[in-house]
Scaffold this motif. Structure first.
Motif, PDB file in Angstrom:
ATOM      1  N   LEU A 194     -12.507   1.991   9.633  1.00  0.00           N
ATOM      2  CA  LEU A 194     -11.380   2.300   8.943  1.00  0.00           C
ATOM      3  C   LEU A 194     -11.610   3.333   8.145  1.00  0.00           C
ATOM      4  CD1 LEU A 194      -9.842  -1.201   7.864  1.00  0.00           C
ATOM      5  CD2 LEU A 194      -9.071   0.333   9.661  1.00  0.00           C
ATOM      6  N   GLU A 195     -12.556   3.423   7.504  1.00  0.00           N
ATOM      7  CA  GLU A 195     -13.069   4.536   6.434  1.00  0.00           C
ATOM      8  C   GLU A 195     -12.844   5.871   6.998  1.00  0.00           C
ATOM      9  OE1 GLU A 195     -16.052   3.719   4.042  1.00  0.00           O
ATOM     10  OE2 GLU A 195     -15.694   5.230   2.714  1.00  0.00           O
ATOM     11  N   ARG A 196     -13.668   5.683   8.433  1.00  0.00           N
ATOM     12  CA  ARG A 196     -13.896   7.062   9.043  1.00  0.00           C
ATOM     13  C   ARG A 196     -12.494   7.432   9.840  1.00  0.00           C
ATOM     14  NH1 ARG A 196     -18.872   4.958  11.945  1.00  0.00           N
ATOM     15  NH2 ARG A 196     -20.277   4.599  10.473  1.00  0.00           N
ATOM     16  N   SER A 197     -11.679   6.750   9.978  1.00  0.00           N
ATOM     17  CA  SER A 197     -10.212   6.928  10.742  1.00  0.00           C
ATOM     18  C   SER A 197      -9.447   7.830   9.919  1.00  0.00           C
ATOM     19  CB  SER A 197      -9.600   5.586  11.090  1.00  0.00           C
ATOM     20  OG  SER A 197      -8.919   5.074   9.848  1.00  0.00           O
ATOM     21  N   GLY A 198      -9.682   7.431   8.460  1.00  0.00           N
ATOM     22  CA  GLY A 198      -8.933   8.364   7.624  1.00  0.00           C
ATOM     23  C   GLY A 198      -7.355   7.797   7.440  1.00  0.00           C
ATOM     24  N   HIS A 199      -7.112   6.574   8.031  1.00  0.00           N
ATOM     25  CA  HIS A 199      -5.879   6.238   7.742  1.00  0.00           C
ATOM     26  C   HIS A 199      -5.744   5.245   6.930  1.00  0.00           C
ATOM     27  CE1 HIS A 199      -3.767   8.360  11.127  1.00  0.00           C
ATOM     28  NE2 HIS A 199      -5.209   8.281  11.935  1.00  0.00           N
ATOM     29  N   THR A 220     -12.169   3.324  -1.029  1.00  0.00           N
ATOM     30  CA  THR A 220     -10.839   3.313  -0.328  1.00  0.00           C
ATOM     31  C   THR A 220      -9.709   2.987  -1.098  1.00  0.00           C
ATOM     32  OG1 THR A 220     -11.379   1.195   0.615  1.00  0.00           O
ATOM     33  CG2 THR A 220     -12.029   2.831   2.025  1.00  0.00           C
ATOM     34  N   LYS A 221     -10.008   2.720  -2.323  1.00  0.00           N
ATOM     35  CA  LYS A 221      -8.981   2.261  -3.209  1.00  0.00           C
ATOM     36  C   LYS A 221      -7.508   2.869  -3.099  1.00  0.00           C
ATOM     37  CE  LYS A 221     -10.146   4.088  -8.007  1.00  0.00           C
ATOM     38  NZ  LYS A 221     -11.165   4.676  -8.078  1.00  0.00           N
ATOM     39  N   GLU A 222      -7.484   4.228  -2.893  1.00  0.00           N
ATOM     40  CA  GLU A 222      -6.280   4.983  -2.639  1.00  0.00           C
ATOM     41  C   GLU A 222      -5.648   4.590  -1.386  1.00  0.00           C
ATOM     42  OE1 GLU A 222      -5.051   6.631  -5.442  1.00  0.00           O
ATOM     43  OE2 GLU A 222      -6.789   6.203  -6.441  1.00  0.00           O
ATOM     44  N   LYS A 223      -6.416   4.303  -0.441  1.00  0.00           N
ATOM     45  CA  LYS A 223      -5.853   4.194   0.814  1.00  0.00           C
ATOM     46  C   LYS A 223      -5.610   2.929   1.543  1.00  0.00           C
ATOM     47  CE  LYS A 223      -6.127   8.400   2.997  1.00  0.00           C
ATOM     48  NZ  LYS A 223      -6.675   9.283   4.164  1.00  0.00           N
ATOM     49  N   GLY A 224      -6.218   1.962   0.978  1.00  0.00           N
ATOM     50  CA  GLY A 224      -6.418   0.741   1.619  1.00  0.00           C
ATOM     51  C   GLY A 224      -6.292  -0.608   0.831  1.00  0.00           C
TER      52      GLY A 224
END
Ligand SMILES: COc1cc(-c2[o+]c3cc(O)cc([O-])c3cc2O[C@@H]2O[C@H](CO)[C@H](O)[C@H](O)[C@H]2O)cc(OC)c1O
Ligand SMILES: O=c1ccn([C@@H]2O[C@H](COP(=O)(O)OP(=O)(O)O)[C@@H](O)[C@H]2O)c(=O)[nH]1
Length: 475
Positions: free
Chosen positions: A293-298, A334-338
């Motif tokens: 997930l982290e590497r996907s950037g989504h 990843t707190k801004e993204k997930g």
């Protein structure tokens, strides 16, 4: 004379009980008051399921609809079963005398008996009582077609399916790779397999099969079942595709934390990961997911459950201990993204949210229908039951999903790089694969909604079913 009743016999699992109850309620409404509903409740084995079932029934009883719940006496569950399919089938079978007594003791005429597909042993009861019986399939038509075909397939393929040359032919479907068959079909020596064959054979004795699917989604498979191609030499069952049967309730007054988080995300930007009532990740698998997930950037909303706690049953994942399951620093980075949600998530509310653009799902049939109802394309990650077949049909037949490589021999393991690739393929605007799945999911959303409206395919199927039942009752 009192209103004739349709007797439902569901199994206790939430995905089965709720689906059948909702289908029954639709039938009740469609009959325009000509039918009533009686539900025979088998006391669920296990405290968890008993509480869940009791809560569902309490809610239904408070709804004021003409539904009677008849609680059957408890039986001693079998203790020597090798798997869930054998257990459910044998446990149900032990209720035969109670089902017979309950049905024959009803004060009103019995128009039909509707059996969950795990309950085909009760076709004997319906025959003894001369009550027309229907089988309710909580999964899709492809699953129904495979089970109908299984007794003949068994004769044709002498080895285990995994060892056979070529593909498996299921009428109406593209050739099925043996590695996409449901779990119980993968081991012919296991009683689970024998029970699946048994149920498939007995489907042909029913007056009809009621399937929680939509004609527009599985046209060729439904036609193959109805035309008798799945079990040549046996009566072709009448087919009633009445889906999608889902209970979509209005959003809660106080939005759930997951929904509040989604409110702050851009449209169609978030991939949801959620794995059904029994799915869970080990720490090794959770690490792969996290890196992928982290590497996907989504952006992502991940409903993460841990392995069952000591003493809990095999189908009962624990709430996730994030410190134990996730890689060091992952949540901070990843707190801004997930958002990682460590317990059961409000899946339907999440799928309904405009911020959700894709769904990595175990591919249980209820989850699949929920995703399509909201037009969300999927990446199937099958784990148990019939989900490997669902994954195949979603990608290769319905076209609403992007494929991901799942290592069935390693406990359905998915590597970080493969998850990263699949998530990108699903979510990115310039991905051809993703675009096809998005367009098809949008088409199926429209088809599902149209199907249940007046004049739609499922509305009509429910009308035909209601007429057939009323006609049978008046004989
Ligand atoms: C379809 O074949 C299988 C079904 C199940 C199964 O078992 C089960 C047992 C429980 O005690 C609780 C449950 O919630 C439950 C659910 C369940 O089936 C789910 O049904 C859905 C609708 O048909 C959906 O398709 C999901 O994929 C199923 O998981 C179990 C099983 O083997 C483990 C089957 O082969
Ligand atoms: O965190 C979760 C996991 C599951 N579900 C719901 O549980 C059902 C799962 O049914 P499905 O047939 O997909 O799979 P099963 O759990 O029976 O294997 C669906 O209605 C989901 O919306 C949910 O609300 N939250």
């Amino acid at each position: 004379m009192t209103t004739p009743t349709v007797v439902l016999l569901p199994v206790w699992a939430a995905g089965h009980l709720m689906s059948m109850l909702d289908a029954g309620k639709r039938l009740l409404a469609r009959s325009g008051g000509a039918l009533s509903l009686t539900v025979l409740v088998m006391p669920a084995p296990g405290e968890n399921h008993r509480c869940e079932v009791a809560a569902h029934i309490q809610r239904e009883e408070a709804s004021g609809l003409d539904i009677r719940f008849h609680h059957l006496p408890a039986v001693e569950p079998p203790t020597d079963c090798l798997g869930i399919e054998e257990f459910v089938s044998r446990f149900v079978q032990l209720h035969a005398a109670h089902v017979k007594a309950a049905v024959s003791g009803l004060a009103c005429p019995v128009a039909a008996l509707v059996l969950d597909f795990f309950c085909t042993t009760m076709l004997d009861v319906s025959r003894e009582l001369a009550v027309p019986a229907y089988v309710y399939i909580t999964a899709d038509a492809a699953f129904c077609a495979l089970l109908l075909r299984l007794p003949a397939l068994h004769e044709e393929v002498a080895v285990e399916f995994e060892e056979m040359e070529g593909m498996v032919g299921v009428p109406g479907l593209p050739p099925v790779p043996p590695s996409s068959l449901p779990v119980p079909v993968m081991d012919k020596k296991n009683p689970n397999y024998t029970w699946f064959m048994y149920h498939g054979r007995r489907f042909t004795e029913a007056k009809g099969v009621i399937i929680n699917t939509v004609t527009e989604l599985e046209q060729s498979v439904l036609a193959a079942i109805g035309d008798g191609w799945c079990a040549p030499g046996f009566p072709a069952p009448a087919v009633y595709p009445v889906g999608p049967v889902l209970s979509v309730t209005p959003p809660a007054e106080q939005p759930h934390e997951c929904v509040r988080w989604l409110d702050a995300q851009p449209p169609a930007s978030v991939v949801l990961l959620c794995f059904g009532s029994m799915g869970f990740s080990t720490a090794a698998q959770a690490h792969e997911i996290a890196h992928g997930l982290e590497r996907s950037g989504h952006r992502f909303l991940w409903a993460l459950r841990g392995p069952p706690a000591a003493g809990a049953g095999p189908g009962q994942p624990s709430d996730a201990d994030l410190g134990e399951l996730l890689p060091e620093g992952f949540l901070e980075r990843t707190k801004e993204k997930g958002l990682v949600w460590p317990t059961k998530a409000p899946q339907k509310e999440i799928l309904a949210h405009a911020a959700v653009g894709g769904f990595v799902t175990h591919g249980g049939w209820n989850s699949t229908l929920e995703s399509l109802w909201f037009g969300v394309p999927m990446v199937p990650w099958p784990l148990y039951a019939e989900q490997h077949l669902n994954a195949f049909t979603l990608v290769a037949y319905m076209g609403v999903a992007v494929a991901m490589e799942v290592d069935r021999k390693r406990n359905n393991f998915v590597a970080a790089s493969e998850l990263e690739r699949a998530v990108k393929a699903l979510m990115e605007r310039d991905s051809e694969e993703g675009k096809r799945a998005r367009e098809k999911a949008a088409e199926m959303k429209a088809a599902c909604r149209k199907a249940v409206e007046e004049g739609g395919s499922s509305y009509s199927a429910l009308g035909r079913l209601s007429e057939a039942i009323i006609k049978g009752a008046s004989k």
